[in-house]
Design a protein around this motif. Structure first.
Motif, PDB file in Angstrom:
ATOM      1  N   ASN A 100      -6.866  -6.017   0.842  1.00  0.00           N
ATOM      2  CA  ASN A 100      -7.508  -4.798   1.339  1.00  0.00           C
ATOM      3  C   ASN A 100      -7.045  -3.565   0.577  1.00  0.00           C
ATOM      4  O   ASN A 100      -7.837  -2.673   0.287  1.00  0.00           O
ATOM      5  CB  ASN A 100      -7.262  -4.643   2.844  1.00  0.00           C
ATOM      6  N   GLY A 101      -5.764  -3.518   0.240  1.00  0.00           N
ATOM      7  CA  GLY A 101      -5.262  -2.397  -0.554  1.00  0.00           C
ATOM      8  C   GLY A 101      -5.878  -2.364  -1.940  1.00  0.00           C
ATOM      9  O   GLY A 101      -6.225  -1.300  -2.461  1.00  0.00           O
ATOM     10  N   PRO A 139       0.799  -1.230   0.000  1.00  0.00           N
ATOM     11  CA  PRO A 139       0.000   0.000   0.000  1.00  0.00           C
ATOM     12  C   PRO A 139       0.828   1.276   0.000  1.00  0.00           C
ATOM     13  O   PRO A 139       0.378   2.293  -0.497  1.00  0.00           O
ATOM     14  CB  PRO A 139      -0.827  -0.122   1.286  1.00  0.00           C
ATOM     15  N   GLU A 169      -9.333  -1.054  -1.696  1.00  0.00           N
ATOM     16  CA  GLU A 169      -9.298   0.409  -1.544  1.00  0.00           C
ATOM     17  C   GLU A 169      -9.077   1.102  -2.885  1.00  0.00           C
ATOM     18  O   GLU A 169      -9.534   2.222  -3.091  1.00  0.00           O
ATOM     19  CB  GLU A 169      -8.191   0.817  -0.574  1.00  0.00           C
ATOM     20  N   ASN A 223       0.243   3.411  -5.087  1.00  0.00           N
ATOM     21  CA  ASN A 223      -0.272   4.657  -5.650  1.00  0.00           C
ATOM     22  C   ASN A 223       0.845   5.522  -6.209  1.00  0.00           C
ATOM     23  O   ASN A 223       0.625   6.359  -7.062  1.00  0.00           O
ATOM     24  CB  ASN A 223      -1.064   5.440  -4.597  1.00  0.00           C
TER      25      ASN A 223
END
Length: 178
Positions: A158-159, A129, A162, A133
């Protein structure tokens, strides 16, 4: 009729990626036909993260004659991936499943290719995570075109959720040892 699976990866055979090697040998042991597509051979071209060429090859590569199953990605005249040639090579194998190792490779391939076979993309520890990005604008092509997305941990899952991954496509698939 034998099931057929194509495995896409960046480097093959890569001694540190026994988790991919084990997947391949288990498929063969199960009677599944395989084809391996790799970007490069690390004994000829060093991997980005390696300081030198790999000289060690896992014994299963020879035992299973895996180099007979490998095709290296064709390049166009500019040295970039030749998506048309990759698409034709995949079609000629008639796979039931295309399994792309590494989310970044999946994003690259699926930006220009839509496979007719069921498409799976595995997300290994390459991304976290803190970096995804920064390094990537996202995995929109993977999220849109992959039928199944296999993060190797709930942390990575989970990342991905998201980032917009459809929760019905994401299945945590822990990498075990033989």
């Amino acid at each position: 009729i034998q099931m057929k699976i194509i495995i896409f990866t960046n480097f093959f055979p890569k001694i540190s990626e026994t988790f991919i090697l084990n997947r391949i040998t288990r498929l063969i042991d199960s009677g599944i036909g395989i084809q391996i597509f790799a970007r490069k051979n690390p004994s000829l071209v060093k991997a980005q993260e390696d300081s030198k060429l790999e000289t060690t090859v896992h014994t299963d590569v020879k035992k299973y004659h895996l180099m007979d199953y490998v095709r290296y990605f064709p390049k166009n005249s500019e040295g970039l991936l030749n998506y048309e040639s990759i698409t034709e090579a995949v079609k000629s194998f008639h796979p039931d499943v295309v399994h792309i190792q590494w989310g970044n490779l999946g994003e690259e391939l699926l930006s220009d290719i839509s496979f007719t076979a069921r498409t799976i993309v595995s997300f290994h520890s390459y991304i976290t995570p803190k970096t995804w990005n920064v390094k990537y604008s996202g995995f929109n092509n993977v999220f849109k075109k992959a039928d199944v997305i296999l993060p190797v941990s709930n942390y990575i899952k989970n990342g991905l959720l998201e980032m917009g991954c459809d929760p019905t496509k994401a299945i945590t698939h822990h990498m075990g040892i033989d």
